[in-house]
Design a protein around this motif. Structure first.
Motif, PDB file in Angstrom:
ATOM      1  N   THR A 102       0.925  -1.013   0.117  1.00 42.93           N
ATOM      2  CA  THR A 102       0.299   0.345  -0.088  1.00 42.93           C
ATOM      3  C   THR A 102       1.270   0.916   0.029  1.00 42.93           C
ATOM      4  N   GLN A 103       0.283   2.153  -0.641  1.00 43.72           N
ATOM      5  CA  GLN A 103       1.489   3.452  -0.927  1.00 43.72           C
ATOM      6  C   GLN A 103       0.893   4.624  -1.984  1.00 43.72           C
TER       7      GLN A 103
ATOM      8  N   LYS B 120       3.955  -0.752  10.089  1.00 42.28           N
ATOM      9  CA  LYS B 120       5.353   0.345  10.076  1.00 42.28           C
ATOM     10  C   LYS B 120       5.328   0.135   8.689  1.00 42.28           C
ATOM     11  N   SER B 121       5.610   1.509   7.927  1.00 41.68           N
ATOM     12  CA  SER B 121       5.319   1.768   6.354  1.00 41.68           C
ATOM     13  C   SER B 121       6.821   2.295   6.543  1.00 41.68           C
ATOM     14  N   TYR B 122       7.349   2.047   5.606  1.00 40.63           N
ATOM     15  CA  TYR B 122       9.025   2.885   5.434  1.00 40.63           C
ATOM     16  C   TYR B 122       8.728   4.269   4.663  1.00 40.63           C
ATOM     17  N   TYR B 123      10.048   4.685   4.411  1.00 37.75           N
ATOM     18  CA  TYR B 123      10.022   6.043   3.231  1.00 37.75           C
ATOM     19  C   TYR B 123      11.273   5.766   2.262  1.00 37.75           C
ATOM     20  N   SER B 124      11.088   5.517   0.230  1.00 43.85           N
ATOM     21  CA  SER B 124      11.873   6.168   0.088  1.00 43.85           C
ATOM     22  C   SER B 124      11.856   6.761  -1.808  1.00 43.85           C
ATOM     23  N   ALA B 125      12.954   7.624  -1.479  1.00 40.01           N
ATOM     24  CA  ALA B 125      13.012   8.394  -2.359  1.00 40.01           C
ATOM     25  C   ALA B 125      12.800   8.113  -4.125  1.00 40.01           C
ATOM     26  N   GLY B 126      11.712   8.521  -5.078  1.00 45.98           N
ATOM     27  CA  GLY B 126      11.497   8.099  -5.959  1.00 45.98           C
ATOM     28  C   GLY B 126      12.844   7.967  -6.987  1.00 45.98           C
TER      29      GLY B 126
ATOM     30  N   GLU C 263       3.289  -5.975   4.130  1.00 44.63           N
ATOM     31  CA  GLU C 263       2.873  -7.078   4.661  1.00 44.63           C
ATOM     32  C   GLU C 263       2.373  -7.998   4.193  1.00 44.63           C
ATOM     33  N   ARG C 264       3.184  -8.681   4.841  1.00 47.41           N
ATOM     34  CA  ARG C 264       2.860 -10.178   4.740  1.00 47.41           C
ATOM     35  C   ARG C 264       2.149 -10.395   5.914  1.00 47.41           C
ATOM     36  N   VAL C 265       1.099 -11.278   4.582  1.00 47.07           N
ATOM     37  CA  VAL C 265      -0.745 -11.076   5.006  1.00 47.07           C
ATOM     38  C   VAL C 265      -1.535 -12.803   4.675  1.00 47.07           C
ATOM     39  N   THR C 266      -1.483 -13.614   5.486  1.00 50.05           N
ATOM     40  CA  THR C 266      -2.672 -14.930   6.040  1.00 50.05           C
ATOM     41  C   THR C 266      -3.755 -14.899   6.241  1.00 50.05           C
ATOM     42  N   MET C 267      -4.580 -15.590   5.404  1.00 54.03           N
ATOM     43  CA  MET C 267      -6.256 -16.107   5.695  1.00 54.03           C
ATOM     44  C   MET C 267      -6.184 -17.396   5.467  1.00 54.03           C
TER      45      MET C 267
ATOM     46  N   VAL D 119      -4.157 -12.473   9.779  1.00 53.93           N
ATOM     47  CA  VAL D 119      -2.788 -12.326  10.248  1.00 53.93           C
ATOM     48  C   VAL D 119      -2.182 -10.951   9.365  1.00 53.93           C
ATOM     49  N   ALA D 120      -1.747 -10.208   9.843  1.00 52.14           N
ATOM     50  CA  ALA D 120      -1.064  -8.894   8.764  1.00 52.14           C
ATOM     51  C   ALA D 120       0.475  -8.675   9.757  1.00 52.14           C
ATOM     52  N   GLN D 121       1.828  -8.815   8.880  1.00 50.41           N
ATOM     53  CA  GLN D 121       2.993  -8.243   9.210  1.00 50.41           C
ATOM     54  C   GLN D 121       3.463  -7.639   8.383  1.00 50.41           C
ATOM     55  N   ALA D 122       4.267  -6.607   9.508  1.00 52.86           N
ATOM     56  CA  ALA D 122       4.630  -5.366   8.521  1.00 52.86           C
ATOM     57  C   ALA D 122       6.195  -6.270   8.152  1.00 52.86           C
ATOM     58  N   CYS D 123       6.249  -5.782   7.053  1.00 46.69           N
ATOM     59  CA  CYS D 123       7.881  -5.907   6.408  1.00 46.69           C
ATOM     60  C   CYS D 123       9.155  -4.571   5.971  1.00 46.69           C
ATOM     61  N   ASN D 124      10.034  -4.635   6.045  1.00 51.47           N
ATOM     62  CA  ASN D 124      11.003  -4.222   5.913  1.00 51.47           C
ATOM     63  C   ASN D 124      11.178  -3.767   4.075  1.00 51.47           C
ATOM     64  N   SER D 125      11.614  -2.804   3.631  1.00 55.61           N
ATOM     65  CA  SER D 125      11.890  -2.960   2.734  1.00 55.61           C
ATOM     66  C   SER D 125      12.835  -3.740   1.578  1.00 55.61           C
TER      67      SER D 125
END
Length: 626
Positions: A127-128, A277-283, A300-304, A325-331
């Motif tokens: 999501t961005q 936990k979101s992260y910022y990245s330059a274009g 997000e790594r997600v499982t239903m 279940v949702a877990q945040a991911c690193n970049s």
């Protein structure tokens, strides 16, 4: 077990004041042999085979389960998914929304799932938002990102995706507050509600608040992060919750509000307000040239998972527990172990076969919502539904009574065809059944069609030639694609129709006054043959007066039809009354012949009365030739 027999009678005497009907069949006319129709029997083998409608009612393609390895390979093949709504597929990324307001995009797996078995789906959502300012976060990218379960088919999902949104309830649209499922009966959304449309807490009103009463998180003006499981009313306007709540906005496809209690305190819907936990990245250089200086991203790594209360249950609806279940991911795609997670569960009662997939939706807030299929996985059994094979009289368009409809249990997403029997597994699998022998009274198979529906008179219409697939316009390999449908609602779209041409029959009806009537004239078989010829070709008139004496004392007509069917055409015989000495003869009407078979012609006659009150009788001679 049922027997089909011909009951033939040379004559029936219904009394002096009634009609005398005599049916005479030519010697060359065969009589139906008694046939046995078996009911509720299952063919012992699975896969494509010869159809035998007088032996078996039910057939099964089989192949309803697959190994985990083969399923994983199929799931990660994007060609085995359908991009619906605003979705664009790029490699193994499903770009569900395109940074635009009021969009609904779907990636629907081409096979449905059997909810009587343990089922799961997993993957990564992105999501961005672009060019974020201080304090902006990923939730501004839209309204919904998550998984969907629905009993509807791809055509229904696609048609519903463009339904316009509204700021009012009921929520029967997919964008904005509709979470991708508004307008789709009996459907489930499990994922992120990025803008939870609830009360401010100052004026709780379940008739106005889109998502329900007393659900404010006290975060304004900060972002509202909600992880939820939400549902819509099914086609019968019923909730699919195991413990239904208050029936607000009751109506098929309407998103069910949650007007019960405060956050996690008696609520009928589970809500988790974990922020992720979101992260910022330059274009990149190319993105900067296009105006994108930077991006705020939540991966997000997600499982239903779905766990039925009783695995393998054979009921039409299945109760169980759905968990997200949702877990945040690193970049780099790894799990951000320090970011926590969100978990929500809900007890539901679902139809046995459900389409499964991913959905992203925007409203007034918008951004880019995507699903990565690179590491996704699905486990479970294939969902099935019933297809029907109808055997149709090519003249009347009705089902052939001696060949009951055959039912084939098939995997949703597979294809059925008529031809040389054979089976090809896969997604889609293709199962070919050979047509049964030509039924008695018919000359040949004339064509095969797909789809259509039967009207109140049992006549089929709306079907298409078998070179076209009404359930999948992209089908280039032939056959009919099997799709989900609501067994309680619309007509079954999984219909195969095999037409047979009936043998031709011509009937000749001759009428004269019966014995005992004033001025009556009785004809013998030999006299009748002399008057009309061996095949009664002389009787072509449909109106006229009965002659009481002379060379041709009677009225004839010819009616053409087909074996075991109704008529192509027939006209009533009207006989005008005349005066003979002191008697006035009434108008005699021989009504239209309504059924023509080898065994009998059903005829009705209206009898008038003489001026003296004496009844007039009518004698009918019937001959049928093939």
């Amino acid at each position: 077990m049922a027997n089909v027999k011909n009951l033939l009678k040379k004559s029936t005497n219904l009394g002096a004041n009634a009609l005398l009907l005599v049916s005479t069949l030519l010697p060359t006319l065969s009589v139906f042999s008694a046939q046995t129709v078996y009911a509720t029997t299952q063919a012992p083998s699975t896969g494509g085979q010869a159809l035998q409608p007088t032996v078996y009612d039910n057939y099964d393609t089989g192949a309803h389960n697959w190994s985990d390895s083969s399923l994983t390979n199929v799931v990660r093949d994007s060609s085995k998914w359908s991009a619906l709504g605003t979705t664009q597929i790029s490699g193994n990324w499903f770009n569900l929304t395109q940074n635009t307001k009021n969009q609904a995009g779907y990636g629907i797996f081409n096979a449905s799932m059997d909810m009587s078995q343990n089922t799961s789906i997993s993957g990564m959502f992105r999501t961005q938002i672009t060019n974020p300012t201080a304090g902006n976060d990923f939730n501004l990218a839209g309204d919904a990102v998550g998984f969907i379960l629905t009993p509807t088919n791809k055509a229904q999902i696609n048609a519903n995706s463009s339904k316009p949104s509204s700021n009012n309830r009921p929520v029967n649209f997919p964008t904005g507050a509709g979470l991708g499922i508004g307008g789709l009966p009996g459907s489930v959304f499990a994922g992120r509600d990025l803008y939870y449309n609830a009360s401010s807490g100052l004026a709780d009103d379940p008739t106005q608040d889109i998502d329900g009463a007393n659900q404010w998180f006290g975060q304004s003006p900060s972002p509202i992060y909600a992880t939820v499981i939400r549902t819509t009313y099914d086609s019968k306007n019923n909730q699919i919750l195991a413990t239904p709540g208050t029936l607000y906005d009751q109506g098929a496809g309407n998103l069910i509000p949650d007007p019960v209690g405060t956050y996690n305190n008696g609520s009928k819907y589970p809500i988790d307000k974990w922020g992720g936990k979101s992260y910022y990245s330059a274009g990149s250089a190319a993105e900067i040239l296009q105006g994108t200086l930077g991006k705020q991203t939540e991966d997000e790594r997600v499982t239903m998972t779905w766990t039925p209360d009783s695995a393998g249950a054979t009921t039409a609806t299945i109760s169980g527990t759905l968990t997200y279940v949702a877990q945040a991911c690193n970049s780099d795609g790894s799990i951000n172990t320090g970011a926590g997670s969100a978990t929500v569960s809900q007890k539901l009662v679902l139809p046995r076969s459900m389409s499964i997939g991913v959905v992203g939706g925007t409203g007034s807030n918008y951004g880019n919502i995507s699903f990565s299929n690179n590491t996704s996985n699905i486990t479970g059994y294939r969902g099935t539904t019933s297809a029907q094979v109808n055997y149709i009289n090519a003249t009347t368009g009705k089902k052939i009574a001696t060949y009951p409809t055959s039912t084939i249990t098939a995997n949703v997403g597979d294809r059925l065809a008529i031809g040389a029997a054979g089976s090809v597994a896969g997604l889609p699998g293709k199962y070919t059944y050979s047509a049964p022998a030509v039924p008695t009274g018919y000359t040949a198979q004339s064509k095969v069609t797909f789809g259509g529906s039967f009207d109140a008179n049992g006549v089929l219409s709306g079907d298409v030639d078998s070179t076209k697939d009404p359930n999948d316009s992209t089908n280039s390999t032939g056959g009919l694609t099997i799709i989900n449908y609501d067994a309680e609602g619309a007509n079954n779209p999984n219909e195969i129709n095999i037409y047979y041409t009936p043998k031709s029959i011509t009937s000749h009806i001759y009428q004269a006054l019966s014995a005992g009537s004033p001025g009556s004239y009785t004809l013998t078989d030999s006299q009748l043959k002399t008057l009309g010829g061996a095949d009664f070709s002389g009787f072509a008139s449909s109106t006229g007066s009965i002659g009481w004496a002379g060379v041709n004392p009677g009225l004839g007509t010819q009616v053409s039809g087909t074996d075991t069917s109704g008529l192509n055409s027939s006209v009533p015989i009207n006989v005008s009354g005349i005066t003979d000495n002191a008697y006035t003869y009434p108008i005699l009407r021989h009504r239209q012949v309504t059924s023509l078979t080898k065994s009998t012609i059903k005829m009705w006659t209206t009898l008038g009365r003489l001026t003296q009150g004496k009844q007039v009788g009518l004698s009918s001679k019937v001959t049928i030739r093939t």
